[in-house]
Design a protein around this motif. Structure first.
Motif: not given
Length: 337
Positions: A259-283
């Motif tokens: 559980a640690i290996q699979f939860a601790g080594s991944k990054k969420s596309l679903a959370s990251g994409l909306p956050m990036a849109s808010v944080l980076f704007g045109a970039h």
């Protein structure tokens, strides 16, 4: 070696933005719709997260602290260490996207799926992914403010306000209303899953349209992309190794280490994409490129590892995790990791 069909949809959306980017009034409409979609997306996340299950999961606090440390401490430290690759291997914008990748929370659905496949602790993976996503709503913007600063495409206090209004407030509203709408969310989870994915596709189209209009894609060459893939492969390999052997050094049993290996080594596309849109704007288009590539890479590599773990000699004496736990997760977690 699975190819996530959703990645193909994302790539198709990127291609559409390249051929027919939103301009003028169309860009304004797409931007407004994207903002509304992000808010609704996080409202659904809040409505799905079971507070009761999260509280019960605190009993296994050592495992969850370990996963959070991997996600929000070890990953960012490795991201900072990669700064030496700029500008020789990575451009400034690609490095910024790589660093942002290391700041986003872990996945939920794929962590559960791979943990179950490998005969690991599925309930722990459910809670670990949920805690990571919940913490990421606050921790990711704060880390971005501290580590990215002005390099985040004009990151400022205004960006934090947008995070609160577009992400945190809708999420908390979903949590508050969960007792009344939770049953509806569970009954219609398949349809709402399509809403999740459609919202993210809209966010991607808006972000890449802005990038096309501003011409920032001229900054990326095939050599730079190859360099980015190589760096991400090393990053994933390091995290998979640290989470597996680090879990052993901390005294965790095999099921917990999975559980640690699979939860601790991944990054969420679903959370990251909306956050990036808010944080980076045109970039945002260049900022999310490393995350999109890493997402597909982690699925392919972890699928192979999970199958091998299932055939380990130790796995023969390990009972298969209860299916009910996986079913609970489907009703309480974001549909797109």
């Amino acid at each position: 070696m699975p190819i996530d069909p959703y990645i193909l949809l994302l790539l198709g959306t990127v291609g559409l933005a390249a051929l027919l980017p939103a301009r003028g009034t169309g860009a304004d409409v797409a931007s407004g719709a994207s903002t509304a979609a992000i808010a609704f997306l996080f409202f659904l996340y809040g409505a799905r997260l079971s507070t009761r299950e999260a509280v019960e999961g605190l009993k296994h606090w050592r495992l969850h602290v370990t996963v959070l440390a991997c996600t929000f401490v070890v990953f960012p430290l490795l991201g900072l260490a990669a700064r030496g690759l700029e500008p020789v291997l990575l451009t400034h914008n690609l490095y910024t996207g790589l660093l942002f990748l290391t700041l986003v929370p872990s996945t939920i659905q794929s962590s559960i799926a791979f943990t179950s496949m490998a005969r690991g602790n599925v309930p722990a993976a459910i809670c670990a992914g949920s805690f990571s996503s919940l913490a990421g709503i606050v921790v990711t913007p704060l880390l971005a403010a501290a580590l990215l600063g002005s390099s985040g495409g004009g990151f400022s206090a205004d960006s934090l306000v947008k995070i609160v209004l577009q992400l945190l407030v809708p999420f908390l509203a979903g949590q508050v209303l969960r007792r009344w709408i939770g049953g509806f969310i569970t009954r219609h989870k398949k349809v709402l899953g399509y809403v999740d994915r459609g919202s993210i596709l809209l966010v991607v189209y808006t972000a890449f349209s802005e990038g096309m209009v501003q011409g920032i894609w001229h900054q990326v060459s095939a050599v730079r992309l190859a360099g980015l893939l190589a760096v991400e492969a090393v990053l994933l390999a390091v995290m998979l190794t640290l989470t597996w052997y680090g879990g052993k050094a901390l005294g965790f049993q095999r099921e917990d280490r999975i559980a640690i290996q699979f939860a601790g080594s991944k990054k969420s596309l679903a959370s990251g994409l909306p956050m990036a849109s808010v944080l980076f704007g045109a970039h945002a288009s260049l900022a999310v490129l490393p995350l999109m590539l890493f997402h597909q890479m982690q699925l392919m590599v972890c699928a192979v590892i999970a199958k091998r773990r299932a055939h380990d000699p130790e796995a023969a004496t390990t009972p298969v995790p209860p299916v009910a736990a996986s079913r609970i997760a489907v009703g309480t977690a974001p549909r797109s990791d």
